[in-house]
Design an enzyme around this catalytic site. Structure first.
Site, mmCIF file in Angstrom:
data_model
loop_
_atom_site.group_PDB
_atom_site.id
_atom_site.type_symbol
_atom_site.label_atom_id
_atom_site.label_comp_id
_atom_site.label_asym_id
_atom_site.label_seq_id
_atom_site.Cartn_x
_atom_site.Cartn_y
_atom_site.Cartn_z
ATOM 1 N N HIS A 32 -41.564 -5.510 18.524
ATOM 2 C CA HIS A 32 -42.316 -4.252 18.470
ATOM 3 C C HIS A 32 -41.845 -3.353 19.604
ATOM 4 O O HIS A 32 -41.716 -3.843 20.719
ATOM 5 C CB HIS A 32 -43.804 -4.530 18.627
ATOM 6 C CG HIS A 32 -44.620 -3.283 18.695
ATOM 7 N ND1 HIS A 32 -44.893 -2.525 17.572
ATOM 8 C CD2 HIS A 32 -45.202 -2.639 19.746
ATOM 9 C CE1 HIS A 32 -45.627 -1.473 17.934
ATOM 10 N NE2 HIS A 32 -45.805 -1.523 19.247
ATOM 11 N N GLY A 67 -23.828 15.396 -11.192
ATOM 12 C CA GLY A 67 -24.084 13.958 -11.069
ATOM 13 C C GLY A 67 -24.945 13.646 -9.859
ATOM 14 O O GLY A 67 -24.538 13.865 -8.724
ATOM 15 N N ALA A 120 -19.084 14.553 -9.475
ATOM 16 C CA ALA A 120 -19.381 13.193 -8.984
ATOM 17 C C ALA A 120 -20.096 12.423 -10.081
ATOM 18 O O ALA A 120 -21.258 12.048 -9.950
ATOM 19 C CB ALA A 120 -20.233 13.277 -7.724
ATOM 20 N N GLU A 169 0.855 -1.195 0.000
ATOM 21 C CA GLU A 169 0.000 0.000 0.000
ATOM 22 C C GLU A 169 0.887 1.239 0.000
ATOM 23 O O GLU A 169 1.788 1.370 0.837
ATOM 24 C CB GLU A 169 -0.913 0.000 1.235
ATOM 25 C CG GLU A 169 -1.736 1.269 1.416
ATOM 26 C CD GLU A 169 -2.601 1.643 0.205
ATOM 27 O OE1 GLU A 169 -3.447 0.843 -0.191
ATOM 28 O OE2 GLU A 169 -2.377 2.745 -0.373
ATOM 29 N N GLY A 189 -7.466 2.206 2.092
ATOM 30 C CA GLY A 189 -7.857 2.633 0.741
ATOM 31 C C GLY A 189 -8.813 3.807 0.716
ATOM 32 O O GLY A 189 -8.939 4.556 1.692
ATOM 33 N N THR A 190 -9.495 3.951 -0.422
ATOM 34 C CA THR A 190 -10.445 5.052 -0.596
ATOM 35 C C THR A 190 -11.514 5.014 0.493
ATOM 36 O O THR A 190 -11.844 6.039 1.099
ATOM 37 C CB THR A 190 -11.118 4.935 -1.982
ATOM 38 O OG1 THR A 190 -10.100 5.008 -2.989
ATOM 39 C CG2 THR A 190 -12.132 6.049 -2.207
ATOM 40 N N ILE A 197 -22.486 9.541 -4.612
ATOM 41 C CA ILE A 197 -21.573 10.515 -4.010
ATOM 42 C C ILE A 197 -22.203 11.903 -3.999
ATOM 43 O O ILE A 197 -22.215 12.603 -2.985
ATOM 44 C CB ILE A 197 -20.226 10.548 -4.765
ATOM 45 C CG1 ILE A 197 -19.496 9.215 -4.572
ATOM 46 C CG2 ILE A 197 -19.357 11.722 -4.291
ATOM 47 C CD1 ILE A 197 -18.160 9.108 -5.276
ATOM 48 N N VAL A 228 -23.395 18.410 -18.649
ATOM 49 C CA VAL A 228 -22.379 19.418 -18.334
ATOM 50 C C VAL A 228 -21.295 19.399 -19.407
ATOM 51 O O VAL A 228 -20.793 18.343 -19.789
ATOM 52 C CB VAL A 228 -21.786 19.161 -16.935
ATOM 53 C CG1 VAL A 228 -20.559 20.029 -16.701
ATOM 54 C CG2 VAL A 228 -22.838 19.426 -15.872
ATOM 55 N N LYS A 245 -19.460 9.246 6.112
ATOM 56 C CA LYS A 245 -20.464 8.887 7.127
ATOM 57 C C LYS A 245 -20.312 9.742 8.370
ATOM 58 O O LYS A 245 -21.291 10.080 9.029
ATOM 59 C CB LYS A 245 -20.367 7.410 7.491
ATOM 60 C CG LYS A 245 -21.418 6.577 6.823
ATOM 61 C CD LYS A 245 -21.141 6.204 5.392
ATOM 62 C CE LYS A 245 -21.606 7.094 4.334
ATOM 63 N NZ LYS A 245 -21.156 6.733 2.994
#
Ligand code: NAI
Length: 466
Positions: free
Chosen positions: A445, A180, A270, A33, A40-41, A184, A237, A51
């Site tokens: 419930h 977009g 995006a 890496e 990673g991403t 994302i 665009v 998030k």
């Protein structure tokens, strides 16, 4: 020269999971890496940081819109953007360090640097070359460029940015244009809308979230509009230019061919992602690629070159962290002589806005196209006591089942905790469940999950609370 059974290239959710599983299966494993941190991403500039910002901005939204209704009076909090970013960075740090810990625990060597494959069986990192009986490429993806928009120049300045830049803007913009209306764009668009920005989403198609069940997509757009997002659909665009610290987006209407302009302090591009395979040396190796620039693999993640496997965003299929993870585990099992398997028919997709949107299996449009006889069980969260108590009654659960056999074919949820609720259906589908199986299962419930059961009941003799 070090010798490994497996070298995994890339430590995103595909690569790090593959490496851990290889090690657990007794294979001597390293993972290469080049980033400073693992994950990673997804962990560094994708799923996890977004998030954190979605969570923080949702709390603000709750304070502004719902606290007073619940008798919580007083001024809503103001945004300390620096602190919000540092909270986000802290979340990233905890997660990336967690992977480092897991590598140590499982005795996976982290080779730091960027890898290339000079020949099958060898991985080169810097001046060092390592022997590897098997290589798994998990090099991920990168944002696709928008033609006429030079993101790389301005990512740091926060004017024309991609998803990475959008996670670290110098300040909350007054006006943001998102190009977009995919996952994302809508996740990040709703973050900034909640933080006070005026957000306009410009989308090529005549609807948002391509590929999503259209009923859900329409309701989703309605709810986002209610939250202040503005949509300009049917707009291609053409270019994004920057002058005097402001960006101008030029787009062509697909309805009447008119050329239009819109201005903003920040433009988020995006429009999708593309496989990232730069510098690996795949062409010289003769690794076969698909027409769309993905690494071609067979159903056991083997590339056209013996001993080289590929998984995740770099190959075909949805660009989702959990799809990559599943492929990582399965490829490891194949290498260890076991039967790695991924059920591509049961891969959930989730958009983490508020409300969340989640789906698995076939959409109604797909079933129609296939000419399959199906039935629909739908249940609104308005009939769910728990959802109403937390001001989240506006969505629904939609279950699609085979008309004859009642077997579940797909599920589409827009509403509270949709991203968690969907997994009951995933497990059901893995077991070949019928809608009746879900309907006959006792659900506690009061929970949001009762709405899933009610949708299943609606496939049979009818929901109770509808
Ligand atoms: P996307 O493929 O979801 O959406 C891109 C959108 O841009 C499409 O609606 C497309 O029609 C539109 N578009 C393309 N060119 C355009 C143009 N010139 N003008 C106007 N609109 C244009 O891509 P996105 O949102 O960038 O995400 C990339 C990948 O990352 C996706 O595969 C997604 O699944 C994944 N992802 C998943 C997340 C999740 O699971 N929650 C979160 C973030 C990303």
């Amino acid at each position: 020269m070090s010798q490994y059974d497996v070298i995994v290239i890339g430590a995103g959710p595909g690569g790090y999971v593959a490496a851990i599983r290889c090690a657990q299966l007794g294979l001597k494993t390293a993972c290469v890496e080049g980033r400073e941190t693992l994950g990673g991403t997804c962990l560094n500039v994708g799923c996890i940081p977004s998030k954190a910002l979605l969570h923080a901005s949702h709390q603000l939204h709750e304070a502004e819109h719902n606290f007073a209704k619940m008798g919580l009076k007083g001024k809503a909090p103001s945004v300390d953007w620096k602190q919000m970013l540092s909270y986000k960075d802290d979340v990233i740090g905890q997660n990336t360090k967690g992977i480092e810990f897991l590598f140590k625990k499982n005795k996976v060597d982290w080779i730091k640097g960027w890898a290339s494959i000079p020949e099958a069986g060898k991985v080169k990192v810097g001046d060092e070359t390592y022997d590897a009986k098997n290589i798994i490429i998990a090099s991920g993806s990168e944002p696709s460029p928008v033609p006429g928009a030079d993101v790389t120049v301005d990512n740091d300045k926060g004017i024309v940015v991609d998803s990475t830049g959008a996670l670290a803007l110098p300040k909350v913009p007054k006006k943001m244009i998102v190009i977009g209306a995919g996952v994302i764009g809508l996740e990040m668009g709703s973050v900034y809308a909640r933080l006070g920005a005026e957000v306009e989403v410009i989308e090529f198609l005549d609807h948002i979230t391509p590929g999503m069940d259209s009923e859900v997509s329409r309701q989703f757009q309605k709810l986002l509009q209610k939250q202040g997002l503005k949509f300009t659909l049917n707009a291609a665009v053409q270019a994004v230019t920057v002058k005097g610290g402001k960006a101008t987006v030029t787009y062509k209407s697909r309805k009447d061919d008119s050329e239009n302009e819109a201005q903003a302090d920040v433009v988020l591009c995006a429009t999708g992602r593309r496989p990232f395979v730069d510098g690996l040396g795949l062409e010289a190796l003769g690794v076969e690629m698909t027409k769309r620039g993905q690494i071609a693999t067979d159903d056991h993640w083997r590339t056209s070159v013996k001993g080289i496997y590929a998984i995740g965003d770099a190959i075909e299929g949805p660009m989702l962290a959990h799809k990559a993870e599943d492929e990582g585990m399965a490829a490891a099992e194949v290498i260890a002589g076991k039967h790695g398997h991924v059920n591509y028919g049961v891969i959930p997709g989730v958009i983490y806005t508020a409300p969340e949107v989640a789906s698995v299996g076939k959409t109604e449009e797909q079933l129609k196209e296939e000419g399959r006889a199906y039935k629909v069980g739908k249940f609104s969260f308005m009939g769910n006591g728990r959802a109403k108590a937390v001001f989240q009654g506006e969505g629904f659960v939609k279950l699609l089942a085979d008309k004859e056999t009642d077997r579940i074919l797909g599920a589409h949820i827009i509403g509270p905790a949709a991203g968690d609720l969907i997994h009951e259906i995933c497990v059901g589908m893995e077991f070949g469940a019928s809608a009746e199986d879900i309907a006959l299962t006792c659900h506690a419930h009061p929970t949001f999950s009762e709405a899933v059961r009610e949708a299943a009941l609606a496939c049979g003799d009818g929901a109770i609370h509808a």
